[in-house]
Write a protein that holds these residues in place. Structure first.
Motif, mmCIF file in Angstrom:
data_model
loop_
_atom_site.group_PDB
_atom_site.id
_atom_site.type_symbol
_atom_site.label_atom_id
_atom_site.label_comp_id
_atom_site.label_asym_id
_atom_site.label_seq_id
_atom_site.Cartn_x
_atom_site.Cartn_y
_atom_site.Cartn_z
ATOM 1 N N LYS A 262 88.712 58.815 29.090
ATOM 2 C CA LYS A 262 89.415 58.176 28.324
ATOM 3 C C LYS A 262 90.593 58.279 29.057
ATOM 4 O O LYS A 262 91.692 57.655 28.452
ATOM 5 C CB LYS A 262 89.392 60.149 27.330
ATOM 6 C CG LYS A 262 90.662 59.701 26.293
ATOM 7 C CD LYS A 262 90.294 61.514 25.299
ATOM 8 C CE LYS A 262 91.526 61.344 24.463
ATOM 9 N NZ LYS A 262 91.136 61.413 23.102
ATOM 10 N N LYS A 263 90.366 58.625 30.261
ATOM 11 C CA LYS A 263 92.080 58.876 31.047
ATOM 12 C C LYS A 263 92.225 57.548 31.167
ATOM 13 O O LYS A 263 93.960 56.946 30.973
ATOM 14 C CB LYS A 263 91.884 59.181 32.350
ATOM 15 C CG LYS A 263 92.094 61.019 32.396
ATOM 16 C CD LYS A 263 91.990 61.644 33.149
ATOM 17 C CE LYS A 263 91.524 62.936 33.174
ATOM 18 N NZ LYS A 263 90.902 63.581 34.315
ATOM 19 N N PHE B 42 91.095 54.410 29.233
ATOM 20 C CA PHE B 42 90.313 53.577 28.216
ATOM 21 C C PHE B 42 90.866 54.281 27.019
ATOM 22 O O PHE B 42 90.714 55.545 26.428
ATOM 23 C CB PHE B 42 89.338 52.615 28.448
ATOM 24 C CG PHE B 42 88.573 52.463 29.478
ATOM 25 C CD1 PHE B 42 89.209 50.547 29.760
ATOM 26 C CD2 PHE B 42 87.693 52.561 30.697
ATOM 27 C CE1 PHE B 42 88.672 50.313 30.829
ATOM 28 C CE2 PHE B 42 87.829 52.444 31.822
ATOM 29 C CZ PHE B 42 88.508 50.629 31.905
ATOM 30 N N ILE B 43 91.113 54.012 25.633
ATOM 31 C CA ILE B 43 90.703 53.935 24.900
ATOM 32 C C ILE B 43 89.404 53.706 24.307
ATOM 33 O O ILE B 43 88.836 52.759 24.212
ATOM 34 C CB ILE B 43 91.628 52.326 23.641
ATOM 35 C CG1 ILE B 43 92.815 52.590 23.868
ATOM 36 C CG2 ILE B 43 91.181 52.781 21.958
ATOM 37 C CD1 ILE B 43 93.207 51.187 22.959
ATOM 38 N N LEU B 44 88.967 55.030 23.559
ATOM 39 C CA LEU B 44 87.588 54.971 22.986
ATOM 40 C C LEU B 44 87.047 55.538 22.062
ATOM 41 O O LEU B 44 88.036 56.084 21.344
ATOM 42 C CB LEU B 44 86.884 56.583 24.232
ATOM 43 C CG LEU B 44 87.323 56.312 25.747
ATOM 44 C CD1 LEU B 44 86.329 57.942 25.541
ATOM 45 C CD2 LEU B 44 86.818 55.603 26.199
ATOM 46 N N ASP C 189 89.382 58.704 20.679
ATOM 47 C CA ASP C 189 91.017 58.661 19.805
ATOM 48 C C ASP C 189 91.153 57.962 18.605
ATOM 49 O O ASP C 189 91.490 58.469 18.085
ATOM 50 C CB ASP C 189 91.337 57.031 20.885
ATOM 51 C CG ASP C 189 91.564 57.511 22.342
ATOM 52 O OD1 ASP C 189 92.440 58.606 22.743
ATOM 53 O OD2 ASP C 189 91.157 56.917 23.384
ATOM 54 N N LYS D 166 98.026 57.285 22.847
ATOM 55 C CA LYS D 166 97.683 57.280 24.562
ATOM 56 C C LYS D 166 99.053 57.447 25.662
ATOM 57 O O LYS D 166 99.400 58.377 26.738
ATOM 58 C CB LYS D 166 96.815 55.624 25.101
ATOM 59 C CG LYS D 166 95.813 55.656 24.779
ATOM 60 C CD LYS D 166 94.622 56.923 24.649
ATOM 61 C CE LYS D 166 93.242 56.435 25.958
ATOM 62 N NZ LYS D 166 92.822 57.115 25.529
ATOM 63 N N TRP E 48 94.999 63.280 19.039
ATOM 64 C CA TRP E 48 94.296 63.215 17.341
ATOM 65 C C TRP E 48 92.338 63.184 17.680
ATOM 66 O O TRP E 48 92.253 62.732 18.031
ATOM 67 C CB TRP E 48 94.659 61.715 17.107
ATOM 68 C CG TRP E 48 96.188 61.582 16.548
ATOM 69 C CD1 TRP E 48 96.708 60.687 16.670
ATOM 70 C CD2 TRP E 48 97.329 62.448 15.973
ATOM 71 N NE1 TRP E 48 98.257 60.832 16.030
ATOM 72 C CE2 TRP E 48 98.590 61.807 16.023
ATOM 73 C CE3 TRP E 48 97.239 64.177 15.137
ATOM 74 C CZ2 TRP E 48 99.772 62.579 15.140
ATOM 75 C CZ3 TRP E 48 98.255 64.595 14.882
ATOM 76 C CH2 TRP E 48 99.832 63.437 15.459
#
Lengths: 241, 241
Positions: free
Chosen positions: A122-123, A125-127, A150, B143, B149
């Motif tokens: 997650k740090k 990439f968008i998950l 996310d 991000k 969220w």
């Protein structure tokens, strides 16, 4: 493909969930066992879990073929559960107990590598989920299991079921990304094949115990997926997280 | 209403974002100032930010009235930006620079109370956006700003813009909740009025600086909202988080 070739382009990872992220079989069996104890059911909870799951793919087919409008997976699960109780010769459950058991799918436990691996991923990439589960199911499961999504994508935004292309494509579109900027992550070769056909990157997570000791499918990567790993922490290693 | 009356029923908090969670005015002005420095624009960045934002509500009106199909806020922002450059007598920007400036809305900073307050609220409640921003904008902003969220709801899932009822109702429906189980949280009385009319709970967050030193509206709670607070940490206190 080397990780260094891949990394600059991938902005988001999207995940199959049942089997890939969560262990549905042991989780459902545990909940069935708890109900069986109270109700005095003489059922094998693993057989019950397997037969409930066996109705999953057929239940989505009429929607995929356009013969029925989209209905949520919660509703398909409930229809399957009602049929299953009858097949097992069990008395109908009161509405609240039926609903509680049906929502066992909202309370599935993650494989042990998922929370630490996803937290690392997650740090960078968008998950997002790319599951056939509906939004409420995915959100409640994330709260239960501590999954750091996310956002929730997949079946409900597209009002259809994987592997129909619109499910994957709507997800990428909502993220504002081209398919090649998105990596589909799944324990199922068929899911990855459908995504790759649309231009997505692919990561195969080996889950040889998803269906228990007698699993016969998805025991290996059947194509040269971009990543083939044993779990989410290994995927984080590979992607430099 | 006492917090103890309310707490057992509320399962999710849904949030207006622009102004309520993030400080769009200072963030946009900062980005405009950076572009102006490079381009040699003689513009007041705060005036530019205010006039860009002034086009926001009118730009959504044709969609709300059903005169135009839904288009994403990113696209409305771009149309407004192009008009604004012309109004200011500025040369058109190259496509990549235009896109970068337009996506300044993806890089807004949160008010200082939001990350700590939301992090506390997330332990007890489902947290989702209920913004007119599109999914990519909301995900990228989360991000950038560290906003925790659980999922993104709002305009894009409903393909319409607040305060049209379907936007709020689609969000509650996707969470599998009745409106009275969901608390709409906003710095804008009108947003809360629209949500309360549909049965949602309401929380007003006072943001007297959203529009800068000369703000004239939403300087106080205009109705007896369920909660009236000065920020997200106070909301977390009130809700026992």
């Amino acid at each position: 493909m080397a990780e260094s070739d891949l990394k600059p382009e991938v902005k988001a990872l999207v995940f199959d969930v049942f089997g890939t992220v969560v262990d549905w079989r042991n989780s459902i069996a545990r909940e069935v066992e708890a109900v069986a104890r109270v109700k005095g059911w003489a059922v094998d909870p693993y057989e019950f879990a397997d037969r409930w799951r066996a109705k999953y793919q057929p239940s989505m087919e009429p929607v995929r073929r356009g013969e029925k409008p989209y209905v949520r997976l919660d509703d398909l699960h409930r229809t399957s559960l009602l049929a299953l109780l009858e097949e097992f010769g069990l008395d109908p459950l009161p509405a609240d107990e039926l609903e509680h058991l049906n929502r066992a799918w909202h309370r599935l436990d993650p494989w042990p590598d998922c929370v630490p691996g996803l937290t690392r991923l997650k740090k960078r990439f968008i998950l997002a989920t790319m599951s056939n589960g509906n939004v409420a199911l995915m959100v409640n499961m994330a709260k239960h299991a501590g999954l750091p999504w996310d956002t929730i994508l997949g079946a409900e935004p597209a009002r259809n079921y994987k592997p129909v292309p619109t499910v994957y494509l709507t997800g990428a579109d909502w993220l504002g990304l081209r398919p090649e900027e998105v990596m589909m992550t799944a324990a199922h070769n068929g899911d990855l094949r459908a995504a790759r056909d649309l231009g997505f990157r692919t990561a195969f997570i080996l889950r040889p115990d998803e269906y228990g000791p007698n699993q016969t499918k998805d025991l290996k990567a059947e194509e040269a997926w971009d990543q083939v790993v044993g779990g989410m922490e290994e995927l984080a290693d590979r992607l430099g997280c």
